[in-house]
Motif scaffolding. Structure first.
Motif, short mmCIF file in Angstrom:
data_model
loop_
_atom_site.label_atom_id
_atom_site.label_comp_id
_atom_site.label_asym_id
_atom_site.label_seq_id
_atom_site.Cartn_x
_atom_site.Cartn_y
_atom_site.Cartn_z
N ILE A 1 35.87 52.83 42.77
CA ILE A 1 37.01 53.39 43.07
C ILE A 1 37.21 53.54 44.79
N ALA A 2 36.20 54.03 45.22
CA ALA A 2 36.25 54.26 46.88
C ALA A 2 36.44 52.81 47.49
N VAL A 3 35.60 51.95 47.15
CA VAL A 3 35.70 50.53 47.94
C VAL A 3 37.16 50.12 47.52
N GLY A 4 37.58 50.01 46.32
CA GLY A 4 38.97 49.58 45.94
C GLY A 4 40.07 50.17 46.67
N ARG A 5 40.00 51.56 47.28
CA ARG A 5 40.97 52.22 48.19
C ARG A 5 40.90 51.34 49.29
N CYS A 6 40.21 50.93 49.71
CA CYS A 6 40.14 50.31 51.01
C CYS A 6 40.89 48.90 51.14
N PHE A 7 41.13 48.48 49.87
CA PHE A 7 41.85 47.26 49.66
C PHE A 7 42.97 47.30 48.56
N PRO A 8 44.03 47.71 48.99
CA PRO A 8 45.30 47.95 48.10
C PRO A 8 45.65 46.75 47.63
N GLN A 9 46.25 46.73 46.24
CA GLN A 9 46.86 45.68 45.62
C GLN A 9 48.24 45.30 46.25
N TYR A 10 49.08 46.34 46.39
CA TYR A 10 50.30 45.83 47.04
C TYR A 10 50.36 45.56 48.57
N SER A 11 51.49 44.28 48.49
CA SER A 11 51.52 43.88 50.11
C SER A 11 53.03 43.35 49.96
N GLY A 12 53.87 43.74 50.91
CA GLY A 12 55.03 43.20 51.17
C GLY A 12 55.02 42.10 52.33
N LYS A 13 54.05 41.62 52.85
CA LYS A 13 53.88 41.16 53.87
C LYS A 13 54.27 39.47 53.82
N SER A 14 54.75 38.87 54.64
CA SER A 14 55.08 37.33 54.30
C SER A 14 54.03 36.51 54.42
N SER A 15 52.67 36.82 55.08
CA SER A 15 51.67 36.03 55.18
C SER A 15 50.98 35.79 53.75
N VAL B 1 38.82 51.42 37.03
CA VAL B 1 39.00 50.98 38.22
C VAL B 1 40.39 50.29 38.33
N ALA B 2 40.50 49.33 37.50
CA ALA B 2 41.70 48.62 37.34
C ALA B 2 42.98 49.73 37.27
N ALA B 3 42.89 50.67 36.47
CA ALA B 3 44.06 51.43 36.19
C ALA B 3 44.38 52.19 37.56
N VAL B 4 43.24 52.93 38.06
CA VAL B 4 43.36 53.27 39.51
C VAL B 4 44.17 52.60 40.52
N ARG B 5 43.81 51.18 40.48
CA ARG B 5 44.48 50.29 41.47
C ARG B 5 45.89 50.13 41.06
#
Length: 483
Positions: free
Chosen positions: A125-139, A167-171
């Motif tokens: 979970i700690a690793v996953g928190r460094c790589f969020p799922q949501y992004s609104g960036k155009s790239s 882990v999936a539910a946390v993300r």
């Protein structure tokens, strides 16, 4: 957007990896004790690199070029010991060292050298928190992260389905918190909740708009009635086939999809980020999903209290008196103390309509929580000592740390005194254990009901550095499973 997964072998882990990182305690990185992981050359390089690092109290990391493939090797060195109020898994330290390694492109492969198989979940979970799922960036660039866990002897430890699902539910819950209000209002939040529960053995009911008032849910209705998207309560229930006389546990979440402060409008700088004010609802939704998927032996109910605290001609006002589901009347003296109005209706519904014997509510309730227990530990309040101990233990197990605050009704009820109603909704003295008092307001609406009640104020740990963390999902799932 990033993805997190578990590799089945080191061969799978290394395939296509541009960076590989080894995370372990200081004592792991000893020339004679380091497990055989990546081949003689990379293992020796990892040990040598670790000698340049002082883990300190919170862990440290470093990277180097390998001259081969993967091209970058990183090590995250964790302290060998932590204090008694920290988690033995050192999840917070893992988050920090991964944060120092995550720059770069391409697939990141992470080897977790754990002291105990139970540490895989909080560290993942700690690793996953460094790589969020949501992004609104155009790239639209993505980062793929794969994890592989081993013990100190280098023997692989395969995570079970519960770890992967949690882990999936946390993300997913973190993604909900990160989603901007232009994309997430009460209606779409409820739709997302239904989608996340689709295919599971649950019964769902939704009470929307003016029907809330008709059914006695005056707090939720008042807070959300001025918004374009109607307020609502979503109730989901799961009973195992063999359910007979087992516990009935209800998880209640504050789901303010955006908080303007109401007519007591927040100032500039105070309103930004208030998309996070549904972090409690996101947490209980994720935990409920994990519990149902894991075939929890208890009957479990989910109560999402969802509204947008907007302003407009129909907004609830200071000096209004609301009649709550509990039958108690509340004089409004602060429209920015709205979350407790939602929770009060939610816990009362769980106790009186669903007849749960244990009610746990979660909310980003008070900024003062961070003053009380910080940004790593959520604050908890319980009316039952054994439940309080179980919540602390679940925090240590899950890595979602909590610390008790005061449960003292005889000392705090007076803070809500009103001349014309049963209570006000905000304290008279903000210097008198404000976060514990906010919890007391919620508990006031369980008056006359015999049950165990726990409150989680996760304002700090649920939204760190302007990103959702999914805090509370693993905590609540572990707690309910332990009861």
């Amino acid at each position: 957007m990033s993805s997190i997964g578990f590799a089945s072998s080191t061969k799978t882990l290394l395939k296509g990896a541009k960076t590989i990182a080894v995370i372990g305690a200081t004592s792991v990185f000893h020339k004679r004790r380091f497990p055989k992981l990546l081949g003689k050359k990379l293992d020796a390089l990892a040990v040598e690199l670790a000698t340049t690092i002082d883990a300190g109290d919170l862990g440290a990391s470093a990277t180097t070029l390998t001259g081969g493939d993967p091209g970058i090797l990183g090590v995250g060195v964790l302290p060998d010991t932590v204090s008694r109020h920290n988690a033995a898994s050192r999840a917070e330290c893992v988050r920090r060292v991964i944060g120092g390694l995550k720059s770069g492109k391409g697939k990141l492969a992470v080897v977790l050298v754990v002291d105990d198989p139970a540490h895989i979940l909080p560290q993942a979970i700690a690793v996953g928190r460094c790589f969020p799922q949501y992004s609104g960036k155009s790239s639209g660039k993505q980062r793929r992260v794969q994890l592989f866990a081993v013990d100190r002897k280098g023997q692989p430890i395969k995570p079970d389905a519960g770890v992967v699902g949690t882990v999936a539910a946390v993300r997913d819950s973190a993604e909900l918190v990160d989603t901007p209000p232009s994309e997430l209002d009460p209606e779409t939040f409820a739709a997302r909740a239904r989608a996340l529960l689709d295919g599971l053995d649950v019964q769902i009911e939704e009470i929307v708009g003016d029907e809330l008032a008709t059914r006695g849910l005056g707090g939720i209705h008042a807070v959300g009635r001025a918004a374009v998207s109607a307020p609502r309560m979503l109730i989901a229930s799961h009973a195992p086939a063999e359910f007979e006389g087992q516990r009935h546990i209800a998880l209640v979440g504050k789901g303010v999809t955006y908080d303007t402060g109401g007519l007591h409008l927040k100032p500039r700088g105070g309103m930004e980020g208030m998309k996070c004010d549904m972090g409690g609802a996101a947490a209980v939704l994720g935990a409920f999903r994990v519990l149902v998927q894991g075939r929890c032996p208890h009957r479990v109910s989910l109560v999402l209290c969802v509204a947008e605290n907007a302003i407009g001609p129909t907004a609830f006002k200071p000096d209004d008196i609301l009649t709550m589901h509990s039958g108690k009347t509340v004089e409004i003296n602060n429209t920015d103390a709205e979350g407790r109005l939602l929770l009060a209706d939610g816990v009362s519904w769980a106790a009186r309509e669903l007849q749960a014997d244990t009610v746990i509510n979660a909310a980003t309730l008070t900024g003062a929580q961070m003053i009380s227990t910080g940004v790593v530990h959520a604050g908890i309040v319980c009316n039952d000592a054994e439940l309080e101990q179980a919540m602390v233990a679940a925090g240590h197990l899950s890595g979602d740390l909590v610390h008790p605050m005061l449960f003292a009704p005889e000392l705090f009820k007076q803070e809500f005194s009103s001349q014309i109603a049963d209570m006000c909704n905000s304290v008279r003295n903000r210097a008198n254990a404000q976060s514990a008092c906010a919890a007391q307001f919620v508990y006031n609406h369980l008056d006359g009901v015999e049950l165990r009640w726990g409150h989680v104020d996760l304002a700090g740990p649920a939204f760190r550095k302007d990103r959702g963390t999914g805090f509370g999902v693993a905590l609540l799932a572990a707690l309910v499973s332990s009861l």
